[in-house]
Design an enzyme around this catalytic site. Structure first.
Site, PDB file in Angstrom:
ATOM      1  N   LYS A 189      49.135  43.201  31.137  1.00  0.00           N
ATOM      2  CA  LYS A 189      50.186  43.474  32.120  1.00  0.00           C
ATOM      3  C   LYS A 189      51.468  42.881  31.547  1.00  0.00           C
ATOM      4  CE  LYS A 189      51.625  44.897  36.207  1.00  0.00           C
ATOM      5  NZ  LYS A 189      51.724  46.324  36.578  1.00  0.00           N
ATOM      6  N   ASP A 249      33.522  47.099  36.463  1.00  0.00           N
ATOM      7  CA  ASP A 249      32.932  47.624  37.697  1.00  0.00           C
ATOM      8  C   ASP A 249      33.402  49.067  37.924  1.00  0.00           C
ATOM      9  OD1 ASP A 249      31.665  45.188  38.430  1.00  0.00           O
ATOM     10  OD2 ASP A 249      32.040  45.618  40.551  1.00  0.00           O
TER      11      ASP A 249
END
Ligand code: IPM
Ligand code: MN
Length: 367
Positions: A189, A249
């Site tokens: 990020k 996930d």
């Protein structure tokens, strides 16, 4: 060969799925004349109940005295009221630290037999074969300071990385990419976080040592989208700890179920192997859990701790085979098929397919 494996079955469905994985390892040992020794130890909620701590010293001793550690799952709603450092999950974080593995490998592939299981269209998931390399010992999980002040209603966690920590995990990712499709996607990020700017600069610095690997950088938010849009565009995906937790996930959607995903943590004193799924307390003890994530994790034990690549591939082929034959636990039973096997039955079916594959290889080598 001799391999001493510590078994931390843990909580919820952990013991059920680990049992099936151990059976598969025993079959490989028997077939190849290997000496695999298993020692069980407590971690997580079961350890809190028995010994008052999520990670007893005896567990640490057994793990450090083993060649590999195979973990089921930890987590139990019973302990939700405890602070993070006392909960079952803290046992997992501590054993990760003790064992020292910093590179958590999480493969995520689209099985043709499960093409109808993903909410993504089959033409989107087709051919997807991603290997996440998640940094496992740094970032928000371990950074200090960390606290929650209930008087001032303020809480803090710290995202921290050193250049050396980024370098060591990036080297692992680059090398793995060299053995695959030679593409490395580094996730960060960097438009907001200094830690990510350090991450990106460090990865860029290493590029010249791996001229055959193409490197791209992705911001984590757009990565989350691209992963679902064009999963087959990705080969090795390198992430810091929390980003990797979230994206791995999410990548369960590509395979069709989190219950299918294995992982291996390498680079430390003893490798740690754990399926990506959690303890799933809602279905524990009912024979509903999918043991394939744990079984594929056993394949990774053979690949990364025993050098038994052929056997690892035989397990992976056996899993693909039982899926093609239509065997389904509840989590992979969407679409036209219904759940038609229990945890134990699924384990037995893989065992049977595996023995057949190994037998076939053996007779091929004999002629
Ligand atoms: C995982 C799990 C763990 C993590 C939890 C149980 C501490 O979600 O292995 O992905 O966040 O690393
Ligand atoms: Mn997770």
């Amino acid at each position: 060969m001799k391999l001493r494996i510590a078994i931390l079955a843990g909580d919820g469905i952990g013991p059920e799925v680990t049992h099936e994985a151990v059976n598969i390892l025993k079959a490989v040992a028997e077939f190849g004349g290997h000496d695999f020794q298993f020692r069980e130890a407590l971690l997580g909620g079961v350890a809190i109940t028995a010994e008052g701590t999520p990670i007893p010293q005896s567990t640490i001793d057994i793990c450090l005295d083993s060649d590999a550690v195979l973990l089921g799952a930890v987590g139990d709603n019973k302990f939700n009221h405890l602070s993070p450092d006392k909960r079952p999950e803290s046992g997992l974080l501590q054993i990760r630290q003790v064992l020292g593995g910093f590179a958590n490998l999480r493969p995520s592939i689209a099985y043709p037999a499960l093409a109808e299981n993903s909410p993504l269209r089959p033409e989107v998931t087709k051919g997807a074969d991603i290997l996440f390399v998640r940094e496992l010992l740094g970032g928000l999980y371990f950074g200090a300071p960390r606290w929650w002040n209930k008087e001032t209603n303020e809480a803090i966690n710290t995202m921290r990385y050193t250049k050396a920590e980024v370098e060591r995990v990036a080297h692992v990712a680059f090398k793995l990419a060299q053995g695959r499709r030679k593409k490395l996607t580094s996730v960060d990020k960097a438009n907001v976080l200094e830690v990510s700017q350090l991450w990106r600069a460090t990865v860029d610095e290493l590029k010249s040592q791996y001229p055959d690997v193409t490197v791209e950088h992705q911001l984590v938010d757009s990565m989350a989208m691209h992963l679902m849009n064009i999963p087959r565009n990705f080969d090795v995906v390198l992430t810091e700890n929390l980003f990797g937790d979230i994206l791995s996930d999410e990548s369960g959607v590509i395979t069709g179920s989190l219950g299918m995903l294995p992982s291996a943590t390498i680079g430390g004193k003893v490798n740690l192997y754990e399926p990506v799924h959690g303890s799933a307390p809602d279905i524990a003890g009912q024979g509903k859990a999918n043991p394939l994530g744990a079984i594929l994790t056993a394949a990774m034990v053979l690949r990364h701790s025993a050098g038994l690549e052929r056997e690892a591939q035989a397990i992976e082929a056996a899993v693909a085979h039982v899926l093609e034959a239509g065997h389904r636990t509840a989590d992979i039973a969407r679409g036209n098929t219904a759940a038609n096997v229990t945890t134990t039955q699924m384990g037995k079916l893989v065992h049977q397919a595996l023995t057949e594959t190994l037998d076939r290889h053996d007779s091929m080598h004999a002629v």
